[in-house]
Design an enzyme around this catalytic site. Structure first.
Site, PDB file in Angstrom:
ATOM      1  N   ASP A  70       0.718  -1.435  -0.077  1.00 33.51           N
ATOM      2  CA  ASP A  70       0.045  -0.060  -0.040  1.00 33.51           C
ATOM      3  C   ASP A  70       0.718   1.355   0.013  1.00 33.51           C
ATOM      4  O   ASP A  70       0.561   2.180   0.821  1.00 33.51           O
ATOM      5  CB  ASP A  70      -1.182  -0.100   1.249  1.00 33.51           C
ATOM      6  CG  ASP A  70      -1.736  -1.177   1.179  1.00 33.51           C
ATOM      7  OD1 ASP A  70      -1.963  -1.835   0.216  1.00 33.51           O
ATOM      8  OD2 ASP A  70      -2.882  -1.094   2.126  1.00 33.51           O
ATOM      9  N   LYS A 127      -6.811  -5.000  -3.179  1.00 36.25           N
ATOM     10  CA  LYS A 127      -7.782  -5.410  -2.163  1.00 36.25           C
ATOM     11  C   LYS A 127      -8.488  -4.599  -1.291  1.00 36.25           C
ATOM     12  O   LYS A 127      -8.213  -3.461  -1.626  1.00 36.25           O
ATOM     13  CB  LYS A 127      -6.720  -6.019  -0.994  1.00 36.25           C
ATOM     14  CG  LYS A 127      -5.889  -4.983  -0.395  1.00 36.25           C
ATOM     15  CD  LYS A 127      -4.762  -5.255   0.522  1.00 36.25           C
ATOM     16  CE  LYS A 127      -3.886  -4.350   1.201  1.00 36.25           C
ATOM     17  NZ  LYS A 127      -4.696  -3.317   1.965  1.00 36.25           N
ATOM     18  N   CYS A 170      -1.921  -2.965   7.673  1.00 39.21           N
ATOM     19  CA  CYS A 170      -2.189  -3.624   6.628  1.00 39.21           C
ATOM     20  C   CYS A 170      -0.852  -4.489   6.607  1.00 39.21           C
ATOM     21  O   CYS A 170      -0.733  -5.687   6.029  1.00 39.21           O
ATOM     22  CB  CYS A 170      -2.279  -2.950   4.965  1.00 39.21           C
ATOM     23  SG  CYS A 170      -4.055  -2.521   4.988  1.00 39.21           S
TER      24      CYS A 170
HETATM   25  C1  VGL Z   1      -4.915   0.539   5.606  1.00 39.04           C
HETATM   26  C2  VGL Z   1      -6.528   1.247   7.186  1.00 39.04           C
HETATM   27  C3  VGL Z   1      -7.554   1.295   6.059  1.00 39.04           C
HETATM   28  C4  VGL Z   1      -3.536   0.272   5.341  1.00 39.04           C
HETATM   29  C5  VGL Z   1      -5.586   0.183   4.633  1.00 39.04           C
HETATM   30  O1  VGL Z   1      -2.984   0.184   4.379  1.00 39.04           O
HETATM   31  O2  VGL Z   1      -2.819   0.026   6.499  1.00 39.04           O
HETATM   32  N1  VGL Z   1      -5.090   0.876   6.934  1.00 39.04           N
HETATM   33  N2  VGL Z   1      -6.977   0.651   4.806  1.00 39.04           N
END
Ligand code: VGL
Ligand code: ZN
Length: 209
Positions: free
Chosen positions: A11, A109, A154
């Site tokens: 991410d 995702k 994540c």
């Molecule tokens: C994430 C919160 C919501 C992350 C993704 O990438 O850690 N955290 N969506």
């Protein structure tokens, strides 16, 4: 790096960097290191948090609730986040300064409107697979190094699930940044240690002092 080793980059997207919709403090600082580390790995997989606008994890879809409040959904507890990583928006793109041209797989995702997915392997219903376990297994991967955002969400969930799928897992700590919400970072490390996820500093891979 040997053939059976892969790097998973979680991410690294503008919405998780300063100025983004769900900014992780210092999120952009890891970019040069992640780019450099990736050169040591033949197999690199990137993930993208990739939500539809009406996603169940967005506080805006739960009138009366506040950001970072927890609610209970059919699959269990769910934190409510500011809307982030809405599919096809700029904030959801791979970060423009991420430079890993040899990465051949990108896992998106969190795209099912009614289920979140912190993990790169299993959605929050703990049943639906993203397919990443099969991709890595079919490439003969046994050892997985993980970096990215956010360490306590994540990255941590992906690392735990990778262990459950039988991989040796190491988090490259200085190539991650955390949200650290109500002790979430300490809680994540405790859970990770319990299942045998290792943590190292990138200098162990780069040889820098
Ligand atoms: C994430 C919160 C919501 C992350 C993704 O990438 O850690 N955290 N969506
Ligand atoms: Zn998300």
């Amino acid at each position: 790096m040997q053939k059976h080793v892969a790097l998973l980059v979680i991410d690294v997207q503008p919405d998780f960097c300063p100025g983004g919709a769900l900014a992780v403090p210092g999120g952009d600082e890891i970019l040069p290191l992640v780019n450099r580390l990736s050169q040591a790995f033949e197999t690199v997989v990137l993930t993208q948090d990739w939500h539809p606008p009406g996603h169940i994890s967005f506080v805006s879809n739960h009138p009366g609730k506040r950001p970072f409040e927890e609610i209970t959904l059919p699959y269990g507890p769910q934190l409510l986040w500011p809307a982030h990583c809405v599919m096809e928006t700029k904030g959801a793109a791979l970060h423009p300064d991420l430079s890993i041209p040899h990465a051949r797989a990108v896992i998106r995702k969190g795209s099912h409107i009614e289920v979140d997915s912190y993990s790169a392997f299993l959605e929050a219903d703990r049943i639906t697979r993203t397919g990443l376990d099969g991709y890595l297994a079919s490439r003969g991967i046994r050892d997985l190094y993980i970096c990215g955002l956010a360490l306590d969400f994540c990255v941590a969930w992906s690392a735990q699930d990778a262990r459950a799928f039988g991989f040796n897992v190491t988090i490259i700590e200085d190539a991650c940044r955390a949200i650290d919400l109500n002790g979430s970072l300490v809680a994540a490390w405790n859970a990770l240690e319990k299942v045998g996820v290792k943590r190292i500093n990138s200098t162990r891979l780069t040889g820098d002092a």
